[in-house]
Design a protein around this motif. Sequence first.
Motif, PDB file in Angstrom:
ATOM      1  N   ASN A 113       0.826  -1.197   0.000  1.00 23.02           N
ATOM      2  CA  ASN A 113       0.000   0.000   0.000  1.00 23.02           C
ATOM      3  C   ASN A 113       0.873   1.265   0.000  1.00 23.02           C
ATOM      4  OD1 ASN A 113      -2.413   1.380   0.103  1.00 23.02           O
ATOM      5  ND2 ASN A 113      -2.351   1.548   2.325  1.00 23.02           N
ATOM      6  N   ARG A 114       1.901   1.251   0.868  1.00 21.75           N
ATOM      7  CA  ARG A 114       2.813   2.408   0.939  1.00 21.75           C
ATOM      8  C   ARG A 114       3.525   2.609  -0.409  1.00 21.75           C
ATOM      9  NH1 ARG A 114       5.658   1.210   6.621  1.00 21.75           N
ATOM     10  NH2 ARG A 114       4.085   2.131   7.973  1.00 21.75           N
ATOM     11  N   ALA A 115       3.999   1.498  -0.950  1.00 22.74           N
ATOM     12  CA  ALA A 115       4.742   1.585  -2.222  1.00 22.74           C
ATOM     13  C   ALA A 115       3.852   2.144  -3.329  1.00 22.74           C
ATOM     14  CB  ALA A 115       5.257   0.195  -2.615  1.00 22.74           C
ATOM     15  N   ALA A 116       2.579   1.666  -3.363  1.00 25.67           N
ATOM     16  CA  ALA A 116       1.643   2.119  -4.405  1.00 25.67           C
ATOM     17  C   ALA A 116       1.396   3.619  -4.287  1.00 25.67           C
ATOM     18  CB  ALA A 116       0.334   1.354  -4.295  1.00 25.67           C
ATOM     19  N   TRP A 117       1.137   4.094  -3.035  1.00 27.79           N
ATOM     20  CA  TRP A 117       0.872   5.520  -2.841  1.00 27.79           C
ATOM     21  C   TRP A 117       2.113   6.362  -3.130  1.00 27.79           C
ATOM     22  CZ3 TRP A 117      -3.411   7.648  -3.389  1.00 27.79           C
ATOM     23  CH2 TRP A 117      -4.595   6.996  -3.014  1.00 27.79           C
ATOM     24  N   GLY A 118       3.272   5.822  -2.721  1.00 31.17           N
ATOM     25  CA  GLY A 118       4.541   6.517  -2.999  1.00 31.17           C
ATOM     26  C   GLY A 118       4.755   6.684  -4.493  1.00 31.17           C
ATOM     27  N   PHE A 119       4.440   5.617  -5.225  1.00 36.13           N
ATOM     28  CA  PHE A 119       4.607   5.666  -6.683  1.00 36.13           C
ATOM     29  C   PHE A 119       3.675   6.710  -7.299  1.00 36.13           C
ATOM     30  CE2 PHE A 119       3.203   4.283 -10.911  1.00 36.13           C
ATOM     31  CZ  PHE A 119       4.423   4.310 -11.558  1.00 36.13           C
ATOM     32  N   VAL A 120       2.416   6.683  -6.834  1.00 37.38           N
ATOM     33  CA  VAL A 120       1.431   7.640  -7.367  1.00 37.38           C
ATOM     34  C   VAL A 120       1.889   9.072  -7.091  1.00 37.38           C
ATOM     35  CG1 VAL A 120      -0.943   8.504  -7.086  1.00 37.38           C
ATOM     36  CG2 VAL A 120      -0.521   6.053  -7.227  1.00 37.38           C
TER      37      VAL A 120
END
Lengths: 192, 203
Positions: A113-120
């Motif tokens: 979840n963190r990685a996805a939001w960081g990427f966005v």
Amino acid sequence: MNCLRPADIYLYLENELDSAAVREVDEHLALCPGCRSAFDKRRALMDAIAEIPDLEVPPDLAKKILARIPSARSSHVHGLVASIVGLSSFFLGSLTYIILTGQSVAGFLINANRAAWGFVRDASMAIIKFAKLTALGLDLLAKFIGEMGKGLALFGTLIRPEVYAACLLFLLVLAALLVAGFRKIYLRGEKP
Amino acid sequence: MKTPSRNKPFSSDSVSKDEDNALVRRALKGDRKAFEMIILRYQQPLLNYLGRLTGDREQAQDFTQEVFLRVHSSLSSFEPRFKFSTWLFKIASNFMIDFWRKKRISAVSLDRARNDEETLLSLQVPDAGPQVGKKYELAQIKKRIEAALERVPKELRELFVLRHINEFSYEEIAEIKDLPVGTVKNRVFQTKEILRGLLEEGT
């Protein structure tokens, strides 16, 4: 009745006249040899037209056309298959990651979840910066071209037209030589 | 299209209209068999039309496929109050207009045709002449009329084909081509006079 016009004859031959007009034409034809001759010519033409043959339809034409039309059912099936394959790949990849790293499922989900939001977030920032830079670059380019045009126009008013044309030609040749020279250096792998 | 017709697989216009509309409704629901029925009904007249306009049978077969694909993708825009056959040929006619435009084939001046319409209508039939009709031999006629038709300007040929190959009424052709009925009639008559001239030239 006056002598027949070609249009009258064609309308007669195509059954496009009402009964009164047909009777008039019949009566005139019985009396006028010239119109009778003209009538025969057009009737011969209409007979010839009736002989124009149909073109041969290939027996598989309908099948070929249908093969080029995607069926609604098949497109649904394709979409379903693609979704299943995508989801399965995601779960399989996640499972492999969890097994290899020894992470708990909850920990993996939090990290994912963190990685996805960081990427966005990073991607959005990058897109915004890129858009700003592009706008700035285009603005500078437009100003440069505008000023150059003004300069050239001013230069043109100061000197004679033939000198002006010669200068422009000289500049074009110079630009072409510069491009050719840089290309040659680049192809040799040297730095200018 | 009028009955009886060599291209027309229908018993009557009203029956065919109802049948066509039913097939379109089924095809819109994704029934491929219904669209196949539509193709089987119209492939012959459409191929004849496209073949006589292009003068190339293979190209006409390719174009027939393309027109049916256009028809399929536009089915939802068909309004049942109109005749399906005229709607289909309108699509085919637009397809040919696009094709000619792309090929940059210079349009034959219709101004001249328009000016000639009056001349044609007022043209008096000449007196006695040779009975050319009697000279025609059936086998030769087919070849000669086909060859003569290819020499007719495309815009005139199209109206002629719609009338005498596809056997549409003048009113239906006017609807397909967005032209007044009188103009359609005059141009078809003019085409026939051109054809007659070409056939007599060859005798």
